[in-house]
Write a protein that holds these residues in place. Structure first.
Motif, PDB file in Angstrom:
ATOM      1  N   ILE A 128       0.838  -1.206   0.000  1.00 30.30           N
ATOM      2  CA  ILE A 128       0.000   0.000   0.000  1.00 30.30           C
ATOM      3  C   ILE A 128       0.874   1.258   0.000  1.00 30.30           C
ATOM      4  O   ILE A 128       0.605   2.225  -0.726  1.00 30.30           O
ATOM      5  CB  ILE A 128      -0.951  -0.003   1.213  1.00 30.30           C
ATOM      6  CG1 ILE A 128      -1.990  -1.122   1.051  1.00 30.30           C
ATOM      7  CG2 ILE A 128      -1.658   1.337   1.354  1.00 30.30           C
ATOM      8  CD1 ILE A 128      -2.833  -1.370   2.283  1.00 30.30           C
ATOM      9  N   ILE A 129       1.943   1.247   0.813  1.00 30.82           N
ATOM     10  CA  ILE A 129       2.858   2.399   0.867  1.00 30.82           C
ATOM     11  C   ILE A 129       3.491   2.643  -0.497  1.00 30.82           C
ATOM     12  O   ILE A 129       3.554   3.783  -0.979  1.00 30.82           O
ATOM     13  CB  ILE A 129       3.940   2.171   1.940  1.00 30.82           C
ATOM     14  CG1 ILE A 129       3.315   2.229   3.333  1.00 30.82           C
ATOM     15  CG2 ILE A 129       5.052   3.221   1.820  1.00 30.82           C
ATOM     16  CD1 ILE A 129       4.267   1.837   4.453  1.00 30.82           C
ATOM     17  N   LEU A 130       3.955   1.567  -1.156  1.00 32.00           N
ATOM     18  CA  LEU A 130       4.566   1.715  -2.476  1.00 32.00           C
ATOM     19  C   LEU A 130       3.539   2.192  -3.505  1.00 32.00           C
ATOM     20  O   LEU A 130       3.852   3.012  -4.373  1.00 32.00           O
ATOM     21  CB  LEU A 130       5.174   0.379  -2.925  1.00 32.00           C
ATOM     22  CG  LEU A 130       6.465  -0.036  -2.212  1.00 32.00           C
ATOM     23  CD1 LEU A 130       6.825  -1.477  -2.566  1.00 32.00           C
ATOM     24  CD2 LEU A 130       7.614   0.895  -2.575  1.00 32.00           C
ATOM     25  N   GLY A 131       2.312   1.682  -3.405  1.00 28.76           N
ATOM     26  CA  GLY A 131       1.275   2.061  -4.365  1.00 28.76           C
ATOM     27  C   GLY A 131       0.845   3.515  -4.241  1.00 28.76           C
ATOM     28  O   GLY A 131       0.385   4.114  -5.217  1.00 28.76           O
ATOM     29  N   LEU A 132       0.978   4.090  -3.041  1.00 29.36           N
ATOM     30  CA  LEU A 132       0.561   5.479  -2.811  1.00 29.36           C
ATOM     31  C   LEU A 132       1.730   6.453  -2.777  1.00 29.36           C
ATOM     32  O   LEU A 132       1.521   7.664  -2.654  1.00 29.36           O
ATOM     33  CB  LEU A 132      -0.204   5.579  -1.478  1.00 29.36           C
ATOM     34  CG  LEU A 132      -1.519   4.798  -1.375  1.00 29.36           C
ATOM     35  CD1 LEU A 132      -2.084   4.912   0.033  1.00 29.36           C
ATOM     36  CD2 LEU A 132      -2.531   5.311  -2.393  1.00 29.36           C
TER      37      LEU A 132
ATOM     38  N   CYS B 139     -10.331   2.943 -12.930  1.00 30.26           N
ATOM     39  CA  CYS B 139     -11.172   2.122 -13.810  1.00 30.26           C
ATOM     40  C   CYS B 139     -10.547   0.750 -14.042  1.00 30.26           C
ATOM     41  O   CYS B 139     -11.238  -0.282 -14.008  1.00 30.26           O
ATOM     42  CB  CYS B 139     -11.388   2.831 -15.143  1.00 30.26           C
ATOM     43  SG  CYS B 139     -12.319   4.368 -15.024  1.00 30.26           S
ATOM     44  N   VAL B 140      -9.234   0.720 -14.263  1.00 31.39           N
ATOM     45  CA  VAL B 140      -8.540  -0.550 -14.491  1.00 31.39           C
ATOM     46  C   VAL B 140      -8.633  -1.439 -13.261  1.00 31.39           C
ATOM     47  O   VAL B 140      -8.893  -2.645 -13.362  1.00 31.39           O
ATOM     48  CB  VAL B 140      -7.058  -0.295 -14.859  1.00 31.39           C
ATOM     49  CG1 VAL B 140      -6.274  -1.613 -14.875  1.00 31.39           C
ATOM     50  CG2 VAL B 140      -6.949   0.395 -16.204  1.00 31.39           C
ATOM     51  N   ILE B 141      -8.431  -0.858 -12.079  1.00 32.64           N
ATOM     52  CA  ILE B 141      -8.478  -1.623 -10.837  1.00 32.64           C
ATOM     53  C   ILE B 141      -9.857  -2.239 -10.628  1.00 32.64           C
ATOM     54  O   ILE B 141      -9.987  -3.408 -10.253  1.00 32.64           O
ATOM     55  CB  ILE B 141      -8.089  -0.733  -9.639  1.00 32.64           C
ATOM     56  CG1 ILE B 141      -6.588  -0.410  -9.700  1.00 32.64           C
ATOM     57  CG2 ILE B 141      -8.442  -1.408  -8.317  1.00 32.64           C
ATOM     58  CD1 ILE B 141      -6.147   0.597  -8.667  1.00 32.64           C
ATOM     59  N   VAL B 142     -10.912  -1.467 -10.898  1.00 34.03           N
ATOM     60  CA  VAL B 142     -12.272  -1.981 -10.738  1.00 34.03           C
ATOM     61  C   VAL B 142     -12.513  -3.146 -11.687  1.00 34.03           C
ATOM     62  O   VAL B 142     -13.080  -4.187 -11.309  1.00 34.03           O
ATOM     63  CB  VAL B 142     -13.308  -0.873 -10.981  1.00 34.03           C
ATOM     64  CG1 VAL B 142     -14.708  -1.454 -11.077  1.00 34.03           C
ATOM     65  CG2 VAL B 142     -13.248   0.161  -9.864  1.00 34.03           C
TER      66      VAL B 142
ATOM     67  N   THR C 260      -3.773  -6.641  -6.199  1.00 35.55           N
ATOM     68  CA  THR C 260      -3.999  -6.285  -7.602  1.00 35.55           C
ATOM     69  C   THR C 260      -4.063  -4.771  -7.776  1.00 35.55           C
ATOM     70  O   THR C 260      -3.486  -4.217  -8.716  1.00 35.55           O
ATOM     71  CB  THR C 260      -5.297  -6.924  -8.116  1.00 35.55           C
ATOM     72  OG1 THR C 260      -5.213  -8.342  -7.978  1.00 35.55           O
ATOM     73  CG2 THR C 260      -5.532  -6.586  -9.581  1.00 35.55           C
ATOM     74  N   ALA C 261      -4.761  -4.097  -6.867  1.00 40.02           N
ATOM     75  CA  ALA C 261      -4.846  -2.638  -6.931  1.00 40.02           C
ATOM     76  C   ALA C 261      -3.465  -2.018  -6.803  1.00 40.02           C
ATOM     77  O   ALA C 261      -3.100  -1.097  -7.552  1.00 40.02           O
ATOM     78  CB  ALA C 261      -5.770  -2.120  -5.833  1.00 40.02           C
ATOM     79  N   CYS C 262      -2.675  -2.538  -5.873  1.00 42.37           N
ATOM     80  CA  CYS C 262      -1.329  -1.990  -5.649  1.00 42.37           C
ATOM     81  C   CYS C 262      -0.399  -2.273  -6.833  1.00 42.37           C
ATOM     82  O   CYS C 262       0.482  -1.471  -7.144  1.00 42.37           O
ATOM     83  CB  CYS C 262      -0.738  -2.561  -4.363  1.00 42.37           C
ATOM     84  SG  CYS C 262      -1.499  -1.923  -2.860  1.00 42.37           S
ATOM     85  N   LEU C 263      -0.593  -3.407  -7.484  1.00 38.97           N
ATOM     86  CA  LEU C 263       0.239  -3.736  -8.642  1.00 38.97           C
ATOM     87  C   LEU C 263       0.113  -2.672  -9.727  1.00 38.97           C
ATOM     88  O   LEU C 263       1.114  -2.159 -10.237  1.00 38.97           O
ATOM     89  CB  LEU C 263      -0.157  -5.110  -9.198  1.00 38.97           C
ATOM     90  CG  LEU C 263       0.493  -5.511 -10.534  1.00 38.97           C
ATOM     91  CD1 LEU C 263       1.994  -5.639 -10.365  1.00 38.97           C
ATOM     92  CD2 LEU C 263      -0.120  -6.816 -11.049  1.00 38.97           C
ATOM     93  N   PHE C 264      -1.125  -2.320 -10.074  1.00 38.50           N
ATOM     94  CA  PHE C 264      -1.335  -1.318 -11.116  1.00 38.50           C
ATOM     95  C   PHE C 264      -0.929   0.076 -10.625  1.00 38.50           C
ATOM     96  O   PHE C 264      -0.419   0.885 -11.406  1.00 38.50           O
ATOM     97  CB  PHE C 264      -2.790  -1.333 -11.569  1.00 38.50           C
ATOM     98  CG  PHE C 264      -3.158  -2.544 -12.373  1.00 38.50           C
ATOM     99  CD1 PHE C 264      -2.797  -2.651 -13.708  1.00 38.50           C
ATOM    100  CD2 PHE C 264      -3.844  -3.601 -11.789  1.00 38.50           C
ATOM    101  CE1 PHE C 264      -3.122  -3.773 -14.448  1.00 38.50           C
ATOM    102  CE2 PHE C 264      -4.170  -4.731 -12.520  1.00 38.50           C
ATOM    103  CZ  PHE C 264      -3.810  -4.820 -13.853  1.00 38.50           C
ATOM    104  N   ALA C 265      -1.145   0.336  -9.327  1.00 42.27           N
ATOM    105  CA  ALA C 265      -0.726   1.627  -8.775  1.00 42.27           C
ATOM    106  C   ALA C 265       0.790   1.763  -8.819  1.00 42.27           C
ATOM    107  O   ALA C 265       1.315   2.846  -9.118  1.00 42.27           O
ATOM    108  CB  ALA C 265      -1.234   1.770  -7.341  1.00 42.27           C
ATOM    109  N   LYS C 266       1.512   0.681  -8.554  1.00 42.39           N
ATOM    110  CA  LYS C 266       2.981   0.728  -8.577  1.00 42.39           C
ATOM    111  C   LYS C 266       3.505   0.934 -10.000  1.00 42.39           C
ATOM    112  O   LYS C 266       4.518   1.613 -10.191  1.00 42.39           O
ATOM    113  CB  LYS C 266       3.563  -0.548  -7.971  1.00 42.39           C
ATOM    114  CG  LYS C 266       3.420  -0.607  -6.450  1.00 42.39           C
ATOM    115  CD  LYS C 266       4.172  -1.771  -5.840  1.00 42.39           C
ATOM    116  CE  LYS C 266       3.581  -3.087  -6.200  1.00 42.39           C
ATOM    117  NZ  LYS C 266       4.255  -4.209  -5.506  1.00 42.39           N
ATOM    118  N   VAL C 267       2.830   0.332 -10.962  1.00 42.68           N
ATOM    119  CA  VAL C 267       3.235   0.549 -12.362  1.00 42.68           C
ATOM    120  C   VAL C 267       3.124   2.028 -12.708  1.00 42.68           C
ATOM    121  O   VAL C 267       4.039   2.620 -13.305  1.00 42.68           O
ATOM    122  CB  VAL C 267       2.374  -0.302 -13.316  1.00 42.68           C
ATOM    123  CG1 VAL C 267       2.636   0.096 -14.768  1.00 42.68           C
ATOM    124  CG2 VAL C 267       2.664  -1.781 -13.115  1.00 42.68           C
TER     125      VAL C 267
END
Length: 268
Positions: A24-28, A62-65, A80-87
């Protein structure tokens, strides 16, 4: 069905461990650092997100949903949410400064190596089939009810579902109610027989099939009369309800398997 308050509390507790917190920290990280002084004043030119960045964040949502519709657990949803956020964060850091992007990539690698996703460590009662022995085992004793997962090892939904299936097997397994798995990427003839598309674009992974009396009685996800795959959410509540596991368990518990008579005993 909307999750209850108890389910939400349980889901939140399940991610309060180093792996999910780090993810979560990396994704944000980019969005927090870009808007939180004094960090933003030292690293970036200003302390606000640009319009283009807001557009990317909207697209990310939208992608995460879309990608999270079939997750089996709250933890899988977060990952999964964090994966796309990290990208997206990696791209934005690199766009700001190549060195920032490299350092962020190293941080993600360290997280992957030293804080891996926790695996299910409890007991499991799963039979792993290898090709032809699937039909052999089903035909061996048709009094046994089978719940079988058809999966491929490289599919994220299949990986996410593995722990949940193991938990269900430990909770419901009996001599006449058994759980099995088969990797259909290794046995394409099995995938063809059970009408499961094992390609990278397949929406049938994983597929769970219940077999009673040697015949298929239920599968999820199923294919509609129009030939389309009907979306299915793989969580514990849905599986127990849709496959009527409590009913099957009670029925099997009340009618345990009795040893079959040998041919000699039948003749006598």
């Amino acid at each position: 069905m909307a999750p209850s308050a108890a389910d939400m509390v349980l889901g939140l507790k399940s991610i309060l461990i180093p792996h999910y917190i780090g993810n979560i920290i990396l994704g944000l990280s980019y969005f927090v650092m870009k808007t939180f002084p004094p960090i933003c004043t030292r690293i970036f030119e200003d302390c606000s997100l640009e319009m283009k960045e807001w557009e990317w964040i909207t697209f990310l949502g939208c992608v995460i949903v879309l990608k999270n519709r079939k997750q089996a657990t709250f933890g899988a949803y977060v990952n999964t949410a964090c994966l796309f956020a990290k990208v997206l964060c990696g791209f934005l850091f690199f766009k700001t400064n190549a060195m920032y992007g490299i350092l962020y990539g190293v941080a993600c690698l360290l997280h992957f190596v030293f804080l891996p996703e926790p695996m299910y460590t409890g007991p499991e009662m799963v039979t792993y089939f290898r090709g032809p022995n699937l039909d052999e085992e089903i035909k061996r004793d048709k009094r046994v009810i089978w719940l079988i997962t058809f999966y491929v090892a490289w599919s994220p939904p299949c990986v996410s579902f593995a722990n949940l299936f193991s938990e269900l097997s430990a909770e419901y397994s009996l001599d006449n109610l058994k759980f099995g798995k088969i990797d259909i990427s290794k046995y394409p003839e099995v995938a063809e027989k059970y009408r499961i598309n094992a390609s990278a674009m397949s929406r049938q992974l994983p597929t769970i099939i219940m077999i009673e009396g040697g015949e298929e009685t239920m599968r999820k996800p199923y294919i509609s009369p129009k030939g389309t795959v009907v979306r299915y959410v793989f969580n514990k509540e849905n599986i127990i309800k849709d496959f009527e596991l409590n009913i099957a368990y009670d029925k099997c518990k009340k009618n345990p398997l009795k040893p079959r008579k040998s041919d000699k005993e039948k003749a006598e």
